[in-house]
Design a protein around this motif. Structure first.
Motif, PDB file in Angstrom:
ATOM      1  N   ASP A   1       7.331  52.921  -5.832  1.00 16.03           N
ATOM      2  CA  ASP A   1       7.283  52.252  -4.528  1.00 16.03           C
ATOM      3  C   ASP A   1       6.570  50.907  -4.587  1.00 16.03           C
ATOM      4  N   PHE A   2       5.394  50.890  -5.199  1.00 19.74           N
ATOM      5  CA  PHE A   2       4.584  49.670  -5.282  1.00 19.74           C
ATOM      6  C   PHE A   2       4.091  49.497  -6.718  1.00 19.74           C
ATOM      7  N   CYS A   3       4.099  48.257  -7.185  1.00 21.27           N
ATOM      8  CA  CYS A   3       3.644  47.996  -8.557  1.00 21.27           C
ATOM      9  C   CYS A   3       2.878  46.674  -8.601  1.00 21.27           C
ATOM     10  N   TRP A   4       1.701  46.720  -9.201  1.00 22.61           N
ATOM     11  CA  TRP A   4       0.905  45.513  -9.421  1.00 22.61           C
ATOM     12  C   TRP A   4       0.783  45.284 -10.929  1.00 22.61           C
ATOM     13  N   ARG A   5       1.269  44.171 -11.438  1.00 22.00           N
ATOM     14  CA  ARG A   5       1.116  43.795 -12.845  1.00 22.00           C
ATOM     15  C   ARG A   5       0.074  42.684 -12.898  1.00 22.00           C
ATOM     16  N   LEU A   6      -1.068  42.984 -13.493  1.00 20.03           N
ATOM     17  CA  LEU A   6      -2.198  42.067 -13.457  1.00 20.03           C
ATOM     18  C   LEU A   6      -2.271  41.210 -14.713  1.00 20.03           C
ATOM     19  N   ALA A   7      -2.942  40.074 -14.586  1.00 19.20           N
ATOM     20  CA  ALA A   7      -3.036  39.115 -15.695  1.00 19.20           C
ATOM     21  C   ALA A   7      -3.727  39.701 -16.908  1.00 19.20           C
ATOM     22  N   ASP A   8      -4.614  40.686 -16.712  1.00 19.41           N
ATOM     23  CA  ASP A   8      -5.326  41.272 -17.849  1.00 19.41           C
ATOM     24  C   ASP A   8      -4.529  42.390 -18.538  1.00 19.41           C
ATOM     25  N   GLY A   9      -3.281  42.574 -18.129  1.00 16.42           N
ATOM     26  CA  GLY A   9      -2.421  43.561 -18.772  1.00 16.42           C
ATOM     27  C   GLY A   9      -2.324  44.892 -18.056  1.00 16.42           C
TER      28      GLY A   9
ATOM     29  N   ALA B   1      -3.726  42.511  -2.841  1.00 16.56           N
ATOM     30  CA  ALA B   1      -2.661  41.663  -3.387  1.00 16.56           C
ATOM     31  C   ALA B   1      -1.286  42.255  -3.079  1.00 16.56           C
ATOM     32  N   GLU B   2      -0.304  41.372  -3.005  1.00 14.62           N
ATOM     33  CA  GLU B   2       1.077  41.791  -2.765  1.00 14.62           C
ATOM     34  C   GLU B   2       1.603  42.564  -3.975  1.00 14.62           C
ATOM     35  N   PRO B   3       2.182  43.731  -3.761  1.00 11.88           N
ATOM     36  CA  PRO B   3       2.826  44.442  -4.871  1.00 11.88           C
ATOM     37  C   PRO B   3       4.289  44.018  -4.982  1.00 11.88           C
ATOM     38  N   SER B   4       4.925  44.394  -6.078  1.00 17.02           N
ATOM     39  CA  SER B   4       6.383  44.314  -6.157  1.00 17.02           C
ATOM     40  C   SER B   4       6.929  45.670  -5.736  1.00 17.02           C
ATOM     41  N   PHE B   5       8.214  45.727  -5.413  1.00 13.15           N
ATOM     42  CA  PHE B   5       8.799  46.951  -4.859  1.00 13.15           C
ATOM     43  C   PHE B   5       9.919  47.475  -5.744  1.00 13.15           C
TER      44      PHE B   5
ATOM     45  N   GLY C   1     -10.218  52.235  -5.959  1.00  7.49           N
ATOM     46  CA  GLY C   1     -10.428  53.134  -7.083  1.00  7.49           C
ATOM     47  C   GLY C   1      -9.376  52.986  -8.169  1.00  7.49           C
ATOM     48  N   ALA C   2      -8.165  52.614  -7.772  1.00  4.16           N
ATOM     49  CA  ALA C   2      -7.090  52.410  -8.742  1.00  4.16           C
ATOM     50  C   ALA C   2      -7.168  51.039  -9.403  1.00  4.16           C
ATOM     51  N   GLY C   3      -8.003  50.151  -8.846  1.00  2.00           N
ATOM     52  CA  GLY C   3      -8.165  48.831  -9.427  1.00  2.00           C
ATOM     53  C   GLY C   3      -7.253  47.772  -8.854  1.00  2.00           C
ATOM     54  N   VAL C   4      -6.644  48.048  -7.699  1.00  2.00           N
ATOM     55  CA  VAL C   4      -5.779  47.036  -7.076  1.00  2.00           C
ATOM     56  C   VAL C   4      -6.657  45.871  -6.625  1.00  2.00           C
ATOM     57  N   PRO C   5      -6.309  44.648  -7.001  1.00  2.00           N
ATOM     58  CA  PRO C   5      -7.174  43.499  -6.664  1.00  2.00           C
ATOM     59  C   PRO C   5      -7.093  43.118  -5.191  1.00  2.00           C
ATOM     60  N   ARG C   6      -8.215  42.760  -4.649  1.00  3.06           N
ATOM     61  CA  ARG C   6      -8.292  42.270  -3.273  1.00  3.06           C
ATOM     62  C   ARG C   6      -8.269  40.746  -3.317  1.00  3.06           C
ATOM     63  N   ILE C   7      -7.473  40.129  -2.460  1.00  2.00           N
ATOM     64  CA  ILE C   7      -7.357  38.674  -2.480  1.00  2.00           C
ATOM     65  C   ILE C   7      -8.065  38.018  -1.304  1.00  2.00           C
ATOM     66  N   ARG C   8      -8.540  38.823  -0.373  1.00  2.00           N
ATOM     67  CA  ARG C   8      -9.323  38.247   0.740  1.00  2.00           C
ATOM     68  C   ARG C   8     -10.207  39.330   1.353  1.00  2.00           C
TER      69      ARG C   8
END
Length: 318
Positions: free
Chosen positions: A237-245, A216-220, A311-318
């Protein structure tokens, strides 16, 4: 080899001007330079261009290219530098690995190599000529379009840097793209992902590999409070805020963030580690659930990068 005063003067003048010395084929100094090339005291990175070997060895690959470009700009004032050569003149960040000793110029007569094997001619029916630091170069928009021939992960750093420097806009490149013959798909892909918020070429390169793996695209440059210095918030540098908190942070740490022994005034390794520990503690106190540090070696190896992101839990979108 015995010192030749004429050679020494020529080389030192060139060094002061941050370029290579220019030889004149057939004269005595030229022959003296060629003898010193054979003796490994002088290098010749391009026909009739010379530099002291010790001086040359202390230059990084980009500076070596710039030394050649400055010399050729002086010797061939009608040339217009293009592609990666123009990107170097503009100061756009890019990987040193792209430098192979070649020089690119715009040519209305056709593409291909010039008389020198290191010379590459890029065909342009109409050359958008500019001067930057006194050197003729193609316009920023045209430079980016030509740099689309570079592999995506490396070209993205150049695009981000040009946008960050304010030299060009996405609209400038899009407008030119439809007016000339170019690889529109490659340019469009780079424009889609280009972002001036990435602060350096390493972040651009890392981002390209992250999305290349389907994540998934992170924010910067997301900001978090810094309890120690409130006026200087932490930026990641990169941040992913996921729907589950969950909030996942990725940090690109380069090849030697903690192992730079070249700076005598550097903070101690322990001090750096202590700082990172305090920083990570502050991030997690503000809801960050995982921090993954991505080193050059991780990004270069797609399997290692994939394992770290997964391992960090970053979601894969494809």
């Amino acid at each position: 080899m015995k010192e030749h005063k004429g050679v020494t003067a020529l080389l030192r003048t060139a060094e002061r001007e941050r370029r290579c010395a220019i030889g004149k084929a057939g004269d005595a100094i030229y022959h003296a330079l060629r003898r010193r090339v054979k003796a490994l005291e002088v290098v010749s990175p391009y026909p009739n261009l010379f530099a002291d070997v010790l001086y040359w060895n202390n230059l990084d690959p980009e500076e070596r290219s710039l030394h050649v470009i400055r010399s050729l700009a002086q010797h061939h004032p009608r040339w217009t530098f293009a592609g990666l050569s123009a990107a170097c003149v503009y100061g756009y960040q890019h990987s040193y690995a792209l430098h192979d000793g070649s020089v690119s110029i715009a040519s209305p007569k056709g593409s291909g190599h010039g008389v020198a094997k290191q010379l590459r001619r890029l065909y342009m029916h109409k050359i958008p000529r500019r001067r930057f630091h006194g050197i003729p170069v193609t316009s920023p928009a045209r430079t980016l379009i030509d740099c689309a021939a570079i592999p995506f992960a490396d070209a993205l750093a150049i695009y981000d840097s040009a946008l960050r420097n304010g030299h060009v806009t996405i609209a400038d490149v899009e407008t030119l793209m439809i007016q000339i013959a170019c690889d529109e798909a490659a340019v469009a892909k780079l424009l889609k992902h280009a972002n001036p918020l990435r602060e350096n070429g390493g972040e651009s390169w890392t981002y390209a590999h992250i999305i290349g793996l389907g994540y998934a695209e992170p924010s910067f440059q997301a900001e978090f409070a810094n309890p120690e210095t409130p006026s200087m918030p932490y930026r990641v540098d990169f941040c992913w805020r996921l729907a589950d908190g969950r909030v996942i942070v990725g940090e690109y740490d380069g090849m030697a963030k903690y192992a730079d022994t070249s700076n005598p005034n550097r903070a101690s390794l322990q001090a750096k580690l202590d700082y990172e520990h305090r920083r990570e503690h502050a991030l997690k106190s503000q809801g960050v659930t995982a921090v993954t540090h991505l080193f050059y070696e991780d990004v270069k190896d797609s399997a290692r990068l994939d394992a770290k992101l997964a391992g960090a839990g970053v979601p894969r979108i494809r």
